[in-house]
Scaffold this active site. Structure first.
Site, PDB file in Angstrom:
ATOM      1  CG  HIS A 160      -1.963  -1.059   1.209  1.00 24.25           C
ATOM      2  ND1 HIS A 160      -2.776  -1.323   0.126  1.00 24.25           N
ATOM      3  CD2 HIS A 160      -2.302  -1.975   2.160  1.00 24.25           C
ATOM      4  CE1 HIS A 160      -3.569  -2.341   0.410  1.00 24.25           C
ATOM      5  NE2 HIS A 160      -3.300  -2.755   1.631  1.00 24.25           N
ATOM      6  CG  ASP A 162      -3.024  -8.397   0.839  1.00 26.20           C
ATOM      7  OD1 ASP A 162      -2.170  -8.684   1.692  1.00 26.20           O
ATOM      8  OD2 ASP A 162      -4.058  -7.744   1.087  1.00 26.20           O
ATOM      9  CG  HIS A 194      -6.629  -5.192   1.887  1.00 31.12           C
ATOM     10  ND1 HIS A 194      -6.091  -5.999   2.877  1.00 31.12           N
ATOM     11  CD2 HIS A 194      -7.787  -4.689   2.397  1.00 31.12           C
ATOM     12  CE1 HIS A 194      -6.886  -5.977   3.937  1.00 31.12           C
ATOM     13  NE2 HIS A 194      -7.921  -5.196   3.673  1.00 31.12           N
ATOM     14  CG  ASP A 197      -4.831 -10.135   3.637  1.00 34.09           C
ATOM     15  OD1 ASP A 197      -4.524 -10.678   2.559  1.00 34.09           O
ATOM     16  OD2 ASP A 197      -4.590  -8.937   3.883  1.00 34.09           O
TER      17      ASP A 197
END
Length: 340
Positions: A157, A192, A194, A281
């Site tokens: 990120h 991921d 995200h 995740d």
């Protein structure tokens, strides 16, 4: 398989996590290192400490003024009357206009995308060695075919000059740039839960690195503003970015179908090296609970990516404290090592 880790990566111990306006314990906790180390050892990995490559490979991705901010922000923050123990911005500018301020409060807003990346006294040390861990694994992958980087804090990120979402330095981008400098044609695949918005942003106008992300649909999920299917890259990078957002609750078969699409694009790109932003995740039991990949599903994902037959750097991203975290990593690494 070699697994790279430096003990200084555990020093970063963030406390703050603001969710729906409510302060909560930060899920990116040092205990993640222990669970992931156990998983790597269970998969038969050999732990290796990375060497210090200096700031040059990091600065190839992140500008010097941003690195200076990360290195000095906590000390400067403490000079503010009544400041919290951690650097947490209370103002965020529109990056479409405006100027970088001189003061630490303004610079925190300029260089931190959200409140999920608090900077404490040891954050810079841990982030620096997390990046060195990725660099060590990148070098080993060229020699051994594959290597695992237990990067913590994670990185995907982080934009070139902006932290966000638990991330400060973009470890996957740093590893990819190191490989590119050595003449490799690199593809990055982010699995991921995200979207890897920082990685996308860093390479969005470059055509020499392919970025692909399989993730939960950001229409109502972090990072919200990036990760949509229509984002294809710009300028020289047009067509070198592929997003494959998935509906909430997608399980093994749907996730693997997206990975299959990603592998096809990687092959067409002609990549000769692979960086995997490895988020665990997407698991059905992860605290974020957006997707529903099973523990055996990680073995299947790994086997498909290993079938690309490319020197590969496995860079740890998300995956948070829950009973299956270590097993998920062990299944992924074993699935990779035992792929036909």
């Amino acid at each position: 398989m070699k697994a790279f880790l430096d003990p200084r990566q555990s020093r970063h111990d963030p406390r703050m996590f603001l969710k729906a306006g409510v302060p909560r314990p930060n899920p990116e906790a040092p205990g993640r290192v222990d669970r992931l180390r156990e998983g790597a050892l269970a998969a038969g990995c050999t732990l290796v400490a990375p060497r210090d490559n200096g700031s040059g490979p990091i600065a190839a991705i992140h500008p010097a003024e941003y690195l200076d901010f990360l290195a000095t922000a906590h000390d400067r923050w403490q000079s503010v009357d009544g400041a919290s123990d951690e650097v947490i911005p209370n103002v965020h500018p529109s990056r479409h206009a405006g100027s970088r301020p001189d003061g630490i409060v303004g610079q925190a807003g300029w260089h931190m995308a959200d409140t999920a990346c608090p900077i404490a006294a040891d954050t810079w040390t841990s982030a620096y060695w997390s990046a060195q861990t990725a660099l060590g694994a990148a070098d080993a992958a060229l020699q051994d075919g594959v290597a695992y980087a237990l990067c913590r804090p994670p990185g995907h990120h982080a934009f070139a000059d902006m932290a966000g979402g638990f991330c400060f330095l973009n470890n996957a981008a740093i590893a990819a740039q190191s490989l590119t400098t050595q003449g490799r044609r690199v593809a990055i695949i982010d699995i991921d839960v995200h979207h890897g918005n920082g990685t996308q942003g860093i390479f969005y106008q470059r055509g020499d690195v392919l970025t692909v992300s399989v993730h939960a649909d950001p229409a109502a999920f972090y990072p919200f503003f990036w990760g949509h299917a229509h984002e294809r890259g710009a300028g020289p990078g047009e067509g070198a970015n592929l997003n494959l957002p998935l509906p909430f609750g997608t399980g093994d078969d749907g996730f693997l179908a997206a990975v299959e699409t990603a592998c096809g694009r990687i092959a067409l790109f002609g990549a000769d090296s692979l960086v995997v932003s490895l988020g665990l995740d997407a698991h059905e039991g992860d605290p974020f609970r957006a997707l529903a990949v099973t523990t055996p599903g990680f073995s299947r994902i790994a086997a498909r990516l290993a079938d690309l037959r490319l020197p590969s750097v496995l860079v740890q991203e998300g995956g948070y404290l829950q009973p299956a975290l270590g097993d998920n990593l062990a299944h992924f690494l074993t699935g990779w090592s035992t792929a036909p």
